[in-house]
Design a protein around this motif. Structure first.
Motif, PDB file in Angstrom:
ATOM      1  N   ALA A  11     -47.686 -67.667 -19.360  1.00  0.00           N
ATOM      2  CA  ALA A  11     -48.402 -66.790 -18.693  1.00  0.00           C
ATOM      3  C   ALA A  11     -49.775 -66.975 -17.853  1.00  0.00           C
ATOM      4  O   ALA A  11     -49.990 -66.129 -17.111  1.00  0.00           O
ATOM      5  N   GLN A  48     -45.090 -67.078 -23.438  1.00  0.00           N
ATOM      6  CA  GLN A  48     -46.674 -66.934 -23.553  1.00  0.00           C
ATOM      7  C   GLN A  48     -47.224 -68.097 -22.898  1.00  0.00           C
ATOM      8  O   GLN A  48     -48.112 -68.131 -22.585  1.00  0.00           O
ATOM      9  N   GLN A 105     -39.879 -65.761 -26.427  1.00  0.00           N
ATOM     10  CA  GLN A 105     -41.608 -65.215 -26.548  1.00  0.00           C
ATOM     11  C   GLN A 105     -42.541 -66.229 -26.575  1.00  0.00           C
ATOM     12  O   GLN A 105     -43.390 -66.422 -25.844  1.00  0.00           O
ATOM     13  N   LYS A 106     -42.252 -67.250 -27.380  1.00  0.00           N
ATOM     14  CA  LYS A 106     -43.139 -68.443 -27.418  1.00  0.00           C
ATOM     15  C   LYS A 106     -43.336 -69.371 -26.193  1.00  0.00           C
ATOM     16  O   LYS A 106     -44.382 -69.318 -25.705  1.00  0.00           O
TER      17      LYS A 106
END
Length: 569
Positions: free
Chosen positions: A276, A273, A269-270
């Motif tokens: 993105a 992000q 997830q890190k």
């Protein structure tokens, strides 16, 4: 495609892995071939997974093993029987053959022009000297001309079915060709897959994963993958899974048919992000592509998801020969037009490749003063840009007033042109974004950032060519390498190293990108063939550099799925 490439000069260091291709590889030769793949332990952090997600992942790993069986069957009609026979031979030579077979998912070495390393006949099974161009998607002895003539004689809807991703062509009792859906051809295994996916869906507590797995289970039995493709685009879960028929590289006759593959991963997830921000600039990139304005898409689909994962298990087309570092799916133009496509970055795979192959390559092909510019972030980000660029650029064409697609128009050349287009457009896009100051927090800006980007790309070009010219990616890289050398943007130095001319590189990249994009926008099959005929070669100065790599640098990694083994217990 191989017929077209047959006269081309192939990478001798690879093609010569064993002395006489007409003879089976010896034990020593098989062991030498195996050393081209550096063992790499792939691990992923499972500590934050819920109990339900851990249990679901174990089911998905079990399902992925069925994908291996399906992909074996698709690659060649004799594969399963040969694999069963090989496993009965526990001699040292037998084990080496088993190792080579499983790595290549068949008796042909992907790094050796898909030539057979087995005897012409083994356990009563006759083995072709080369992998059949049509794999097992078409009748074994059917010619391309006969199949094409039959397809062209069908009504429009039936022709579309015959050319669709998820059908095979078989010969009926009447001796005529017929179209068979995957859901019929592979029914028993697809029923097992559907059952495992439904069990995994019942175990997970993530709604989006539950939805995708349920719809994909339905798709295996209905042969309609559209709803599950949309659900996969929406997948937002700690457990990230791609499973089904996707890429068409195994169909070297037409490039129509999708092979089964599976990637079972854990979302990072890190890192996701961090990446993105690229999604915010897709329309801007499309609007500024080096392509005539009438061919640009005035409305790029909704921002497509981009995710970073750490791979836990790969199967089928997702674990064969050279390992995938990233992928951009689905390939269904209906999804791409409406939603774009999703880019999945396999970070732990990329890190393993960078350490095992790119670092040692850079020490042999770059000048001493340029070796310090090798940079994992530039390597990682260019792979991301490559995947993004699959979703940009032309996806529809018009021929004689009728709508078509670049894939259909460019036929057997499409995969090579598309992979090269994604590479060079990705490089163009990163240069564009650097100039706009959009990458200062990711790659930095100014001359040092540019040096890292282009020198890392140059070293990475040799990493791709080190695979030989048997893949679409490598053929596409040969085009880029030779074009940029001709333009003076890459320079072959007298000491055998290569360097970048920073005064010429951006202009040359834009010019080549324009050529690729225009070929796709106009569906110009003849131009694609001419480009490949001219540039898909290994030139002497490049060959000398590749010769230096062959004895000291692995071509790629061979993963050991450590985390998967733990979960499967």
């Amino acid at each position: 495609m191989k017929k077209f490439l047959a006269p081309l000069v192939l990478f001798a260091a690879v093609a010569g892995a064993y002395a006489n291709a007409a003879e089976p590889a010896t034990l020593a030769q098989l062991n030498t071939m195996a050393k081209r793949f550096a063992p790499a332990e792939l691990k992923a952090d499972t500590s934050k997974l819920s109990k339900g997600d851990r249990a679901a992942m174990a089911k998905l790993i079990e399902a992925a093993r069925i994908i291996d069986t399906l992909q074996l069957r698709q690659r060649w009609a004799g594969n399963e029987a040969l694999w069963a026979a090989l496993q009965k031979d526990n001699s040292e030579l037998g084990r080496a053959r088993q190792n080579a077979f499983w790595l290549n998912k068949g008796p042909w070495s992907s790094l050796d022009d898909n030539g057979s390393f087995m005897p012409a006949e083994y356990a009563g099974i006759k083995i072709p000297a080369k992998k059949p161009l049509g794999a097992n998607f078409y009748p074994e002895n059917a010619s391309k001309e006969a199949l094409e003539g039959w397809m062209n004689g069908l009504p429009a809807a039936q022709k579309a079915d015959a050319q669709w991703f998820f059908t095979v062509i078989r010969t009926g009792p009447d001796g005529k060709f017929k179209t068979v859906k995957y859901s019929e051809e592979y029914r028993p295994d697809l029923e097992k897959l559907a059952k495992l996916l439904r069990e995994a869906a019942a175990l997970t507590d993530n709604a989006s994963l539950k939805k995708f797995l349920s719809l994909r289970a339905d798709a295996f039995l209905s042969n309609d993958y559209l709803a599950s493709d949309f659900a996969w685009m929406d997948l937002d879960a700690p457990v990230d899974v791609t499973i089904g028929p996707y890429e068409t590289y195994n169909d070297e006759l037409f490039g129509y048919k999708a092979a089964f593959e599976a990637y079972v991963s854990i979302r990072d997830q890190k890192e996701t992000q961090k990446l993105a921000f690229f999604g915010k600039h897709l329309q801007e990139l499309e609007d500024n592509l080096p392509l005539a304005k009438q061919y640009r898409n005035p409305k790029v689909g909704a921002i497509a998801p981009m995710v970073v994962v750490n791979q836990v298990y790969g199967a089928g087309d997702g674990n064969m020969g050279v390992q995938t570092a990233a992928y951009n799916l689905p390939n269904d133009e209906r999804v791409i037009r409406e939603r774009g496509s999703k880019r999945v970055m396999l970070k732990n795979v990329q890190e393993a490749k960078f350490e095992s192959t790119l670092k040692p390559i850079s020490k042999l092909v770059l000048r001493a003063q340029d070796q310090k510019d090798l940079d994992f972030d530039s390597f990682f980000t260019h792979i991301l840009a490559h995947e993004i660029m699959h979703g940009l650029g032309p996806h529809t064409t018009k021929k004689n007033g009728k709508e078509s697609t670049p894939r259909q128009d460019l036929k057997d050349t499409y995969s090579t042109i598309e992979e090269a287009k994604a590479d060079i457009t990705g490089l163009w896009a990163l240069g564009y974004m650097m100039d706009k100051g959009l990458l200062k927090d990711t790659l930095g800006q100014g001359s040092l950032a540019e040096r890292k980007l282009y020198n890392t790309f140059l070293a990475s070009a040799f990493r791709t060519l080190h695979f030989g010219l048997t893949s679409s990616h490598a053929r596409g890289m040969a085009i880029q390498m030779n074009y940029l050398l001709d333009k003076g943007a890459f320079v072959a130095n007298s000491d055998g190293t290569f360097s970048v001319d920073f005064k010429k590189i951006k202009g040359a990249v834009a010019d080549l990108d324009r050529d690729f994009l225009t070929i796709e926008a106009t569906g110009d099959y003849e131009a694609a063939k001419a480009m490949m005929a001219k540039y898909v070669v290994i030139r002497p100065e490049v060959q000398k550099a590749l010769d230096r790599l062959k004895s000291s640098v692995p071509n790629d990694i061979r993963p050991n799925f450590v985390t998967a083994a733990s979960l499967a217990k």
